[in-house]
Enzyme design. Structure first.
Site, PDB file in Angstrom:
ATOM      1  N   LYS A  22      10.334  26.453  50.369  1.00 36.08           N
ATOM      2  CA  LYS A  22       8.926  26.462  52.215  1.00 36.08           C
ATOM      3  C   LYS A  22       7.500  26.657  51.420  1.00 36.08           C
ATOM      4  O   LYS A  22       7.081  26.076  52.770  1.00 36.08           O
ATOM      5  CB  LYS A  22       9.441  28.377  51.755  1.00 36.08           C
ATOM      6  CG  LYS A  22       7.869  28.669  52.482  1.00 36.08           C
ATOM      7  CD  LYS A  22       7.727  30.049  52.958  1.00 36.08           C
ATOM      8  CE  LYS A  22       7.158  31.233  51.736  1.00 36.08           C
ATOM      9  NZ  LYS A  22       5.859  31.289  51.428  1.00 36.08           N
ATOM     10  N   ASN A  23       8.023  26.511  49.991  1.00 43.77           N
ATOM     11  CA  ASN A  23       6.167  25.944  49.879  1.00 43.77           C
ATOM     12  C   ASN A  23       6.615  24.428  49.741  1.00 43.77           C
ATOM     13  O   ASN A  23       4.799  24.350  49.109  1.00 43.77           O
ATOM     14  CB  ASN A  23       5.819  27.286  48.793  1.00 43.77           C
ATOM     15  CG  ASN A  23       5.287  28.380  49.053  1.00 43.77           C
ATOM     16  OD1 ASN A  23       5.864  28.650  50.099  1.00 43.77           O
ATOM     17  ND2 ASN A  23       5.160  29.348  47.993  1.00 43.77           N
ATOM     18  N   CYS A 116      -4.096  39.905  52.346  1.00 44.73           N
ATOM     19  CA  CYS A 116      -2.691  39.699  53.432  1.00 44.73           C
ATOM     20  C   CYS A 116      -1.840  41.165  52.114  1.00 44.73           C
ATOM     21  O   CYS A 116      -3.031  41.556  51.244  1.00 44.73           O
ATOM     22  CB  CYS A 116      -1.560  39.188  52.882  1.00 44.73           C
ATOM     23  SG  CYS A 116      -1.293  38.302  51.261  1.00 44.73           S
ATOM     24  N   ARG A 121      -7.150  36.396  49.210  1.00 45.67           N
ATOM     25  CA  ARG A 121      -6.202  35.179  49.606  1.00 45.67           C
ATOM     26  C   ARG A 121      -8.049  33.992  50.092  1.00 45.67           C
ATOM     27  O   ARG A 121      -7.393  33.516  51.202  1.00 45.67           O
ATOM     28  CB  ARG A 121      -5.634  35.371  50.970  1.00 45.67           C
ATOM     29  CG  ARG A 121      -4.876  36.024  50.218  1.00 45.67           C
ATOM     30  CD  ARG A 121      -3.754  35.182  48.792  1.00 45.67           C
ATOM     31  NE  ARG A 121      -2.762  34.868  49.373  1.00 45.67           N
ATOM     32  CZ  ARG A 121      -1.435  34.744  50.120  1.00 45.67           C
ATOM     33  NH1 ARG A 121      -0.686  35.379  50.074  1.00 45.67           N
ATOM     34  NH2 ARG A 121      -1.091  33.469  49.902  1.00 45.67           N
ATOM     35  N   ASP A 306       4.825  33.651  41.617  1.00 46.54           N
ATOM     36  CA  ASP A 306       5.932  34.571  43.423  1.00 46.54           C
ATOM     37  C   ASP A 306       8.018  34.621  42.891  1.00 46.54           C
ATOM     38  O   ASP A 306       8.383  35.450  43.194  1.00 46.54           O
ATOM     39  CB  ASP A 306       6.608  33.415  44.144  1.00 46.54           C
ATOM     40  CG  ASP A 306       5.526  32.487  44.471  1.00 46.54           C
ATOM     41  OD1 ASP A 306       5.277  31.487  45.637  1.00 46.54           O
ATOM     42  OD2 ASP A 306       4.718  33.364  44.956  1.00 46.54           O
ATOM     43  N   ARG A 398      10.141  35.535  56.268  1.00 48.95           N
ATOM     44  CA  ARG A 398       9.451  34.266  56.318  1.00 48.95           C
ATOM     45  C   ARG A 398      10.948  33.147  55.298  1.00 48.95           C
ATOM     46  O   ARG A 398       9.789  31.984  55.642  1.00 48.95           O
ATOM     47  CB  ARG A 398       8.269  34.530  55.596  1.00 48.95           C
ATOM     48  CG  ARG A 398       7.785  35.417  56.383  1.00 48.95           C
ATOM     49  CD  ARG A 398       5.953  36.173  56.216  1.00 48.95           C
ATOM     50  NE  ARG A 398       5.204  35.279  55.793  1.00 48.95           N
ATOM     51  CZ  ARG A 398       4.087  34.891  55.498  1.00 48.95           C
ATOM     52  NH1 ARG A 398       3.449  36.465  55.745  1.00 48.95           N
ATOM     53  NH2 ARG A 398       3.275  33.892  55.583  1.00 48.95           N
TER      54      ARG A 398
END
Ligand code: EPZ
Length: 420
Positions: A22-23, A116, A121, A306, A398
């Protein structure tokens, strides 16, 4: 809002494959903006954040089409340079269009990403870096306006205060079309950065140093279309390795480069897991109670933030106490409160979580606080006594494709239900 219901106690065995990272995929999509052509990206996971990024690109006049795992991104005609608040609020990674837009279009207006669940962030390093390249950046009414000088951005020496993944990506993309050489020091070294540099190089960018702490970019006049396959998702893979450890295994996770998870695999072995690595897969098996192991999250090649939540779930049933230190985000223990509802014994002291292993967790209704925290709660449900209902699984969608299905295929007693 859907929920995932999982009943604990099943042994997990079998094989699970992971998708493209994803990243990386999100940034590759933004990088395609740099060329007035159609690029093809293979191995793109079918996850909500990719859909959001496609929406953001659509807003800019880019045509994104999907054929299976291939995205075709036609950026030949940009009609706008604004990423509106509702998009950026939905997904912070939308900020990745900033560098490409200023470089290609000469200006960009991007809503400031709010905070978030895991932290404020900020994007000060993105802004300062673009200013070093000659952009004029003004902030107002919740948006950031960046305008390149006449003749475009100009190469410069930039040193990042912190090896920020997002700032590294934005500045590298911007520098590919800047006049002259840019050297960015103290860059992020994550495998996803290396993947982005390889894609940019295949588009004609002149970049050296990926994987080291400094990147050197000599700007070119124009970039061209390219084809690229997204690197395997090491965080998705690490999540299933922890699932395999909790479910005793053997579970083989394939589709990623185990070298991208060196420290995670080393820590799982310290916990007592047996992990065999072969080519693009790793097989985990476990036959006892996890040993308590301390971790502290750091930029790559340190322990990935993560993977912090997933590891905390494993430590919550370890035979002793462990300390989990979160050095990357200021508030990434949100999910610990939900894990405590399942019987975990966790005390938060600043950026340390003191985890005292308990003999068992008990199933309970819990709520996903963020992407990785939500996944970690599902993992907890795999071993909890009784039934766990994890709500707000849109957070998990997500970044994880078919999360419940993949765990069910390994033998978990798990199902996804929609709660209208
Ligand atoms: C990327 O976020 C990832 N997201 C995150 O993954 C990941 O946790 C993070 O990198 C670190 O590896 C994507 O790639 C889409 P940072 P990013 O800039 O780029 C501070 C997941 O679960 N900072 O390295 O936002 C920032 O506040 C997600 O997949 C500044 O202060 O991470 C944070 O505390 C979560 N100023 C720290 O640096 C800046 O200008 C790391 O942020 C930029 C960042």
């Amino acid at each position: 809002m859907d929920s995932i219901i999982v009943r604990g106690g099943r042994q997990l065995t079998g094989e699970v494959s992971v998708g493209g990272a994803k990243n990386s995929a999100l940034k590759l999509m933004a990088a395609a903006l740099l060329a007035p052509a159609t690029s093809h990206i293979d191995g793109v996971p079918d996850i909500a954040d990719v859909d959001t990024m496609a929406e953001v690109l659509g807003y800019l006049g880019v045509r994104v089409s999907r054929q299976g795992q291939r995205l075709s991104i036609d950026a030949s005609r940009l009609t706008g340079c604004e990423a509106p608040y509702e998009m950026v609020a939905k997904m912070r990674a939308s900020i990745a269009v900033l560098g490409p837009l200023v470089a290609r279009f000469g200006r960009a207006r991007v809503a400031m990403p709010g905070g978030c669940a895991i932290g404020s962030r900020k994007i000060d390093m993105h802004i300062r870096g673009l200013e070093h390249l000659g952009a004029k950046v003004t902030l107002g009414h919740g948006s950031l306006d960046a305008v390149a000088p006449e003749g475009g951005l100009v190469g410069a020496e930039v040193t990042l205060e912190f090896p920020s993944v997002g700032a590294t990506e934005n500045l590298v993309m911007a520098a590919t079309l800047a006049r002259g050489r840019t050297v960015i020091d103290n860059v992020a070294r994550e495998p996803e950065i290396i993947d982005l540099v390889r894609f940019l190089r295949s588009m004609g960018a002149q970049i050296e140093g990926e994987g080291t702490s400094a990147l050197s970019i000599v700007g070119v006049r124009e970039l061209h279309a390219a084809k690229h396959r997204v690197v395997g998702d090491r965080i998705e893979a690490g999540t299933y390795l922890v699932a395999g450890a909790l479910g005793l295994g053997p579970v083989t996770v394939s589709g990623f480069d185990p070298a991208h998870l060196d420290l995670v695999i080393a820590k799982l072995r310290e916990v007592g897991c047996t992990i065999e690595v072969a080519g693009d897969s790793a097989t985990v098996s476990f036959d006892g109670r996890p040993r308590p192991v301390d971790i502290q999250t750091l930029p790559h090649p340190g322990f990935p933030t993560d993977m912090q939540a997933q590891f905390m779930t494993l430590m919550s049933v370890a035979g002793g106490g462990s300390i989990i230190t979160e050095n990357v985000f200021e508030n990434r223990f949100m999910f610990a409160g939900e894990l405590a509802r399942m019987g975990a014994d966790i005390r938060i002291e600043g950026h340390h979580a003191l985890v005292k292993g308990v003999t068992h967790l008990s199933g309970a209704p819990v709520r996903s606080t963020d992407l990785r925290g939500g996944a970690a709660l599902v993992l907890a449900g795999l071993i909890a006594q009784g039934e766990t209902t994890v709500r707000d699984v849109h957070h998990i969608d997500r970044g994880y494709e078919c999360f419940a299905d993949k765990l069910a295929a390994l033998g978990a007693d798990i199902e996804r239900v929609s709660c209208t």
